[in-house]
Design a protein around this motif. Structure first.
Motif, short mmCIF file in Angstrom:
data_model
loop_
_atom_site.label_atom_id
_atom_site.label_comp_id
_atom_site.label_asym_id
_atom_site.label_seq_id
_atom_site.Cartn_x
_atom_site.Cartn_y
_atom_site.Cartn_z
N CYS A 65 -3.43 0.94 -8.99
CA CYS A 65 -3.21 -0.43 -8.74
C CYS A 65 -2.36 -1.02 -9.91
O CYS A 65 -2.80 -0.98 -11.03
CB CYS A 65 -4.42 -1.34 -8.28
N GLU A 72 -12.42 -3.54 -0.47
CA GLU A 72 -11.37 -4.72 -0.55
C GLU A 72 -12.03 -5.40 -1.93
O GLU A 72 -11.08 -6.06 -2.50
CB GLU A 72 -11.76 -5.47 0.70
N LEU A 102 -0.77 -0.68 -4.38
CA LEU A 102 -1.97 0.05 -4.54
C LEU A 102 -1.80 1.44 -3.92
O LEU A 102 -1.26 1.57 -2.80
CB LEU A 102 -2.95 -0.67 -3.26
N LEU A 106 -0.80 -8.03 2.30
CA LEU A 106 -0.21 -6.65 2.40
C LEU A 106 1.28 -7.17 3.04
O LEU A 106 1.39 -7.80 3.96
CB LEU A 106 -0.99 -5.94 3.84
N ARG A 117 -7.10 1.34 5.92
CA ARG A 117 -7.60 0.87 4.87
C ARG A 117 -6.79 0.12 4.15
O ARG A 117 -7.16 -0.97 3.76
CB ARG A 117 -8.02 2.32 4.04
N GLY A 118 -5.75 0.34 3.93
CA GLY A 118 -4.57 -0.43 3.36
C GLY A 118 -4.13 -1.48 4.24
O GLY A 118 -3.73 -2.55 4.00
N LEU A 160 -2.90 5.08 -2.82
CA LEU A 160 -4.07 5.78 -2.33
C LEU A 160 -3.66 7.15 -1.85
O LEU A 160 -2.50 7.34 -1.50
CB LEU A 160 -4.37 4.80 -0.95
N ILE A 214 3.61 -1.03 4.14
CA ILE A 214 2.83 0.39 3.79
C ILE A 214 4.12 1.40 3.63
O ILE A 214 4.72 1.67 4.65
CB ILE A 214 2.03 1.01 5.13
N THR A 247 0.94 -1.20 0.05
CA THR A 247 0.17 0.19 -0.17
C THR A 247 1.10 1.40 -0.09
O THR A 247 1.89 1.41 0.69
CB THR A 247 -0.64 0.03 1.16
#
Length: 471
Positions: free
Chosen positions: A196, A128, A113, A51, A44-45, A115, A54, A5
């Motif tokens: 993404c 999701e 991803l 995952l 959220r991530g 964001l 981050i 993320t």
């Protein structure tokens, strides 16, 4: 399949002034539940399957505030990393440096991803599901964007014309008449600014469509400093080379040019919180349509957005207004002019007024300071230092300082002396003296600082030593 993320955290803070400022932009605004928009993006991530990490791209000045935000919600110890920009160069540069980092660390097939740090998504389950669909498309080499089914003819968003997952074209922000046509047609989606893709796929398309941005960003990365700790990595971009990177959005640089674009249409309760009207709509209205935060009394008041978290506000006989109170600034605007709030921000910036840049309470890596009162030759601050934290060893040319401890114990360097100062004790630091403040305890240290002198600007500081790398 690895998923990283990537949060883009920045912004000028202009559209939600006076709560947002240049050094306290929109991602740091707290909603009624106490969480900031940035924390919501992190969570959220963090909830996504697969995952790995981050990664956050943010301004160097926002690092410590961002770390504090993440530390409060990262209860499971998710690995975090940061890319620190010395200045903003738009989203193409931010995504390029992030993709270079991910490809080097996790390999070119790792999925990213991307964001924004200042969006709201109300339906996590739907989000999701959309990410799973996007991940499948991204694994096949597509650069995927998320398109939001529009529920009104908004003129503040870009649009995507699409058939299924196929993008026909991207469209700039339209007029209200054109926006109505788009919504009525059912063929258009709002461009959410979320993406993404595999790191390698994005780098390949950048090499094809914007090699100048990719080459300049890669050159900057080679000149930049990196650091690593337990569950933590950081790349601080070199200022001299980063300013040479072209300033372009990812939409212009890649998404509107590439033939590898796909879109995932979705309904996830998305908003980019682009105005006080959008932010106010997150609160439930009362029976008169007013959306309120804080201690507010009203009489004959309708359809207003009123925020006052620090003191009592009264509203009498007014309709359709935005009333925002902060300790050092008040905003009064008609709801129909919500997008024009940035004009006040711009005027403040042109005049060099600090209210465009800072709040009275300013975050530092060691804690916070709040300006309580100031005049031509004095300033009074409340300083709070985290347990174990330390200010830099420093000196001021033009001001002297008087420190009074009101809670906790302070370890102080004052010239050649080293002191322990208890609650209700104080020390005086003349101009020109080297000094440092440290909290050796396990509770927060709170003190009052009284500054006096002919010049009290924050730039009157010479740092000799600093554990946060600011010398």
């Amino acid at each position: 399949m690895q998923l990283i993320t990537t949060i883009l955290c920045g912004g000028a803070g202009s559209r939600l002034w006076p709560v947002s400022r240049e050094l306290h932009p929109k991602p740091f605004i707290r909603l009624a539940d106490g969480q900031s928009l940035l924390q919501k993006a992190f969570l959220r991530g963090a909830q996504l399957s697969g995952l790995t990490e981050i990664l956050t791209v943010t301004n160097r000045e926002l690092l410590f505030a961002t770390q504090d935000e993440f530390r409060a919600v990262n209860t499971t110890g998710i690995p975090v990393s940061f890319v620190l920009e010395p200045c903003g160069r738009n989203t193409a540069a931010a995504i390029a440096i992030a993709a270079l980092q991910v490809a080097e660390k996790h390999g070119p097939d790792a999925l990213m991803l991307v964001l924004a740090a200042d969006h709201v998504i109300a339906d996590q389950a739907a989000f999701e599901k959309a990410v799973r669909t996007a991940s499948q498309l991204a694994a096949s080499g597509k650069l995927v964007t998320f398109g939001i089914h529009p529920d009104s003819p908004e003129t503040g968003y870009g649009y995507i014309e699409a058939e299924g997952n196929t993008v026909i074209r991207f469209v700039e922000k339209p007029s209200i008449e054109v926006a109505r046509e788009y919504v009525d047609s059912g063929r258009f989606l709002w461009n959410s600014g979320m993406f993404c893709f595999a790191a390698g796929a994005m780098l390949a398309q950048m090499k094809l469509h914007c090699p100048d941005i990719l080459d300049a960003t890669a050159a900057c990365a080679r000149q930049s400093r990196s650091a690593e700790g337990k569950g933590y990595t950081q790349l601080e971009l070199d200022a001299n080379t980063f300013k040479l990177v072209p300033d372009l959005s990812i939409d212009y640089a890649i998404m509107e040019k590439s033939d590898q674009i796909a879109v995932v249409p979705c309904n996830v309760g998305w908003s980019d919180i682009g105005s006080w009207t959008a932010l106010g709509n997150l609160d439930e209205p009362d029976t008169n349509g007013n959306r309120i935060q804080g201690d507010v009394l009203m009489h004959n008041t309708h359809n207003c957005i009123i925020h006052s978290n620090d003191r009592l506000m009264g509203a009498v006989g007014v309709d359709d207004l935005i009333l925002i109170d902060t300790p050092d600034a008040v905003l009064v605007a008609h709801k129909s002019s919500a997008q024009d709030v940035k004009q006040i921000y711009s005027q403040l910036k042109i005049k060099g007024h600090e209210a465009y840049r800072l709040h009275r309470t300013v975050h530092r890596p060691w804690g916070t300071y709040t300006v309580l009162e100031e005049g031509n030759d004095f300033k009074i601050k409340r300083i709070e230092v985290k347990p174990g934290a330390s200010l830099s060893l420093q000196m001021h040319h033009h001001r002297s300082e008087h420190w009074i401890v009101v809670r906790g114990m302070a370890k102080v360097v004052n010239g050649d002396a080293e002191l322990l100062i208890n609650t209700n004790e104080s020390t005086y630091i003349p101009a020109g003296h080297r000094h440092r403040l440290e909290n050796p305890g396990i509770l927060s240290l709170v003190m009052i600082e009284v500054q006096s002198g002919p010049y009290l600007g924050e730039d009157d500081i010479v740092r000799f030593q600093d554990i946060y790398g600011r010398t």
